[in-house]
Design a protein around this motif. Structure first.
Motif, mmCIF file in Angstrom:
data_model
loop_
_atom_site.group_PDB
_atom_site.id
_atom_site.type_symbol
_atom_site.label_atom_id
_atom_site.label_comp_id
_atom_site.label_asym_id
_atom_site.label_seq_id
_atom_site.Cartn_x
_atom_site.Cartn_y
_atom_site.Cartn_z
ATOM 1 N N ALA A 133 0.805 -1.222 0.000
ATOM 2 C CA ALA A 133 0.000 0.000 0.000
ATOM 3 C C ALA A 133 0.834 1.267 0.000
ATOM 4 O O ALA A 133 0.282 2.373 -0.019
ATOM 5 N N SER A 134 2.155 1.124 0.046
ATOM 6 C CA SER A 134 3.020 2.301 0.096
ATOM 7 C C SER A 134 3.010 3.032 -1.249
ATOM 8 O O SER A 134 2.768 2.411 -2.297
ATOM 9 N N PRO A 135 3.275 4.337 -1.263
ATOM 10 C CA PRO A 135 3.248 5.100 -2.530
ATOM 11 C C PRO A 135 4.410 4.787 -3.453
ATOM 12 O O PRO A 135 4.321 5.018 -4.658
ATOM 13 N N GLY A 136 5.508 4.279 -2.927
ATOM 14 C CA GLY A 136 6.683 4.016 -3.750
ATOM 15 C C GLY A 136 6.586 2.700 -4.505
ATOM 16 O O GLY A 136 6.281 1.652 -3.924
ATOM 17 N N ASN A 141 6.911 -3.335 -5.241
ATOM 18 C CA ASN A 141 7.441 -4.479 -5.982
ATOM 19 C C ASN A 141 8.197 -5.458 -5.087
ATOM 20 O O ASN A 141 8.449 -6.598 -5.489
ATOM 21 N N ARG A 142 8.582 -4.996 -3.924
ATOM 22 C CA ARG A 142 9.343 -5.844 -3.005
ATOM 23 C C ARG A 142 8.590 -6.069 -1.694
ATOM 24 O O ARG A 142 9.187 -6.224 -0.635
ATOM 25 N N VAL A 428 4.035 4.391 9.279
ATOM 26 C CA VAL A 428 4.268 5.399 8.239
ATOM 27 C C VAL A 428 3.795 4.889 6.883
ATOM 28 O O VAL A 428 3.091 5.594 6.136
ATOM 29 N N THR A 429 4.159 3.656 6.522
ATOM 30 C CA THR A 429 3.762 3.119 5.220
ATOM 31 C C THR A 429 2.263 2.849 5.146
ATOM 32 O O THR A 429 1.648 3.009 4.091
ATOM 33 N N SER A 432 0.462 6.515 5.117
ATOM 34 C CA SER A 432 1.040 7.572 4.285
ATOM 35 C C SER A 432 0.042 8.120 3.278
ATOM 36 O O SER A 432 0.037 9.318 2.979
ATOM 37 N N SER A 433 -0.838 7.249 2.748
ATOM 38 C CA SER A 433 -1.805 7.709 1.750
ATOM 39 C C SER A 433 -2.867 8.617 2.348
ATOM 40 O O SER A 433 -3.470 9.419 1.644
ATOM 41 N N GLU A 434 -3.106 8.508 3.640
ATOM 42 C CA GLU A 434 -4.110 9.327 4.309
ATOM 43 C C GLU A 434 -3.516 10.557 4.971
ATOM 44 O O GLU A 434 -4.245 11.409 5.469
ATOM 45 N N GLY A 435 -2.203 10.622 5.007
ATOM 46 C CA GLY A 435 -1.546 11.771 5.608
ATOM 47 C C GLY A 435 -1.282 11.580 7.089
ATOM 48 O O GLY A 435 -2.159 11.130 7.838
ATOM 49 N N LEU A 436 -0.083 11.903 7.492
ATOM 50 C CA LEU A 436 0.311 11.810 8.891
ATOM 51 C C LEU A 436 0.738 13.185 9.371
ATOM 52 O O LEU A 436 1.346 13.962 8.627
#
Length: 483
Positions: A133-136, A141-142, A428-429, A432-436
């Motif tokens: 679910a992370s933005p990167g 991919n990993r 954090v991961t 992160s999409s919802e904002g911290l």
């Protein structure tokens, strides 16, 4: 797969009941085993029932009982390495931070359960989903690496526990045998004990190897359930006896330093985080609760009790014995049969729990190995790997025959990663999409950085101490007690 386990320490299992397959030949079935073995939930699940759920009180008992292992016996020496003031304060802070990281793990797992409509997620699955679910794109991919990392640290932690057990067994049995001629029935008027020199502690470790090898060949651990329950009871009784002894006759504490040298503080960190490493218990316990919404409150209460107990044992033990405190407080007990029996009880308890701690890394490594061989060779490969692994733990214990260094090294290397470094990064991961908020980001970064610094400093200091003492004989494992 139904799982029942009663941990005797984060770090130490005491009862584990598993419905195992009759043979290891069914590779496909092995690969479809419950994924909890891959991330630590099986290794740390404290007495989880096979019923529909456990009550809040049972959850609290399992959480507290899951931390009662060898780690708590090394806390007095850990307090010495930090100082009589700095040690308890640091334990308080570490208990708070460890509890906070457990809450982070619970919140993240619940978030992904709702998002993916799953009833339960383990530690490894949660980390993998967070990376997905992370933005990167690189992290996405990993994502499976996250699960593999958790598995790796789990293996290191569990085999590290096994190494600690071997050193503990050798130290305590050596002391009992050396002082047997001077052991009396009078626990109040101990004179100087004349020790009978015996063989090196590393030879005692090798003497335990045949018994440990037989234990790990038992693939159906249901056979060990009764013995593990007795071990749990014996360790609890021993801990009560130790506590009542160290609470008596405490000398003037003004002679002890409030803050110890900064050079020894990393050793404190490693031993302390080793004791607090019970984060793998959290998600399995929550999953088994009848009313999981009450789990955060029970978790906070349980960790408060554990932290208070750790501070009490650590501070009282150091106050009672001062600079003479040993790597395990059992080595400081007086030379009468009551307190010698405490060591024998712990020896029996730790001997039984070795196979239970060993089971989890075996369940990660063995199925992967036998899936690459034919059915005809599955059983020989299974047994060979188990024997090789138990020999590895014994060899590592012989190479590092100091209990304090083993505790600190295992805690610094693996426990800090599972308990302090990964959970803040997970938050954090995940969010992160919802904002911290900047405050949350700063808090997570601080915890992970402190965990990493402790990982590096604790590992370095433990290895440095090991290198300095490698040319000398290990310190005597017997205590001359004068009263």
């Amino acid at each position: 797969m139904p799982v029942t386990k009663n941990a005797g320490g984060h770090q130490e299992a005491a009862t584990l009941t598993l419905d195992l397959m009759p043979s290891p030949q069914s590779t496909k079935k092995l690969q479809n085993k419950d994924s909890s073995f891959l991330d630590g939930s099986a290794s740390q699940s404290s007495g989880l029932d096979q019923t529909k759920g456990i009550t809040g009180f049972q959850t609290l008992v399992h959480l507290v009982k899951g931390n009662m292992g060898t780690g708590i016996l090394g806390l007095p020496l850990a307090v010495k390495n930090a100082g009589i003031l700095m040690g308890p304060l640091s334990l308080l802070v570490m208990g708070f931070v460890a509890c906070h990281c457990m809450h982070i793990l619970v919140r993240c797992a619940r978030r992904f359960c709702r998002r993916l409509n799953k009833p339960f997620m383990d530690y490894g699955e949660t980390v993998m989903c967070a990376l997905e679910a992370s933005p990167g794109a690189w992290l996405r991919n990993r994502a499976r690496w996250g699960r593999h990392i958790v598995s790796f640290f789990l293996i290191v932690t569990q085999l590290g526990f096994c190494c600690v057990y071997i050193v503990f067994l050798a130290d305590n049995l050596k002391q009992v045998i050396e002082a047997v001629n001077g052991t009396t029935n009078n626990c109040h008027n101990n004179e100087t004990v004349t020790l009978t020199p015996t063989m090196d502690s590393r030879l005692y470790m090798l003497a335990f190897l045949p018994f440990l090898s037989l234990l790990v060949l038992i693939r159906n651990l249901r056979v060990l359930t009764v013995f593990s329950l007795l071990a749990n009871i014996s360790m609890l009784v021993s801990l009560v006896i130790i506590t009542q002894y160290i609470a008596q006759g405490i000398p003037d504490p003004s002679r002890l330093p409030l803050v110890a040298s900064w050079k020894t503080y990393p050793l404190f960190f490693g031993t302390a985080i080793f004791s607090f490493e019970s984060i793998g218990v959290v998600l399995p316990l929550e999953n088994k609760m009848k009313e999981a919404r009450h789990f955060p409150a029970i978790l906070s209460l349980g960790m408060s009790i554990i932290t208070a107990l750790y501070i009490g044992i650590g501070a009282l033990g150091y106050l009672r014995f001062g600079d003479d405190i040993r790597a395990s407080i059992t080595l400081n007990l007086p030379n009468c049969w009551l307190y010698q029996s405490v060591k024998l009880f712990y020896i029996v308890g730790i001997l039984c729990t070795y196979a239970l701690q060993f089971y989890v890394p075996a369940e990660i490594i063995v199925p992967s190995a036998i899936s690459r061989v034919s059915e005809r060779w599955a059983l020989p490969v299974d047994l060979s790997i188990r024997l090789a692994m138990v020999c590895l733990t014994c060899i590592l214990a012989v190479l590092i025959p100091r209990l304090d260094l083993v505790l600190s090294l295992v805690g610094s290397v693996s426990s800090s990663a599972l308990a302090l470094i990964i959970p803040p990064l997970l938050e954090v991961t995940t969010c992160s999409s919802e904002g911290l908020s900047p405050l949350t980001l700063a808090k997570d970064a601080l915890i992970s950085i402190l965990g990493f610094v402790g990982f590096v400093a604790g590992t370095y200091q433990a290895l440095d101490e090991l290198i300095e003492s490698e040319d000398s004989l290990p310190p005597s494992n017997s205590t001359i007690f004068i009263q």
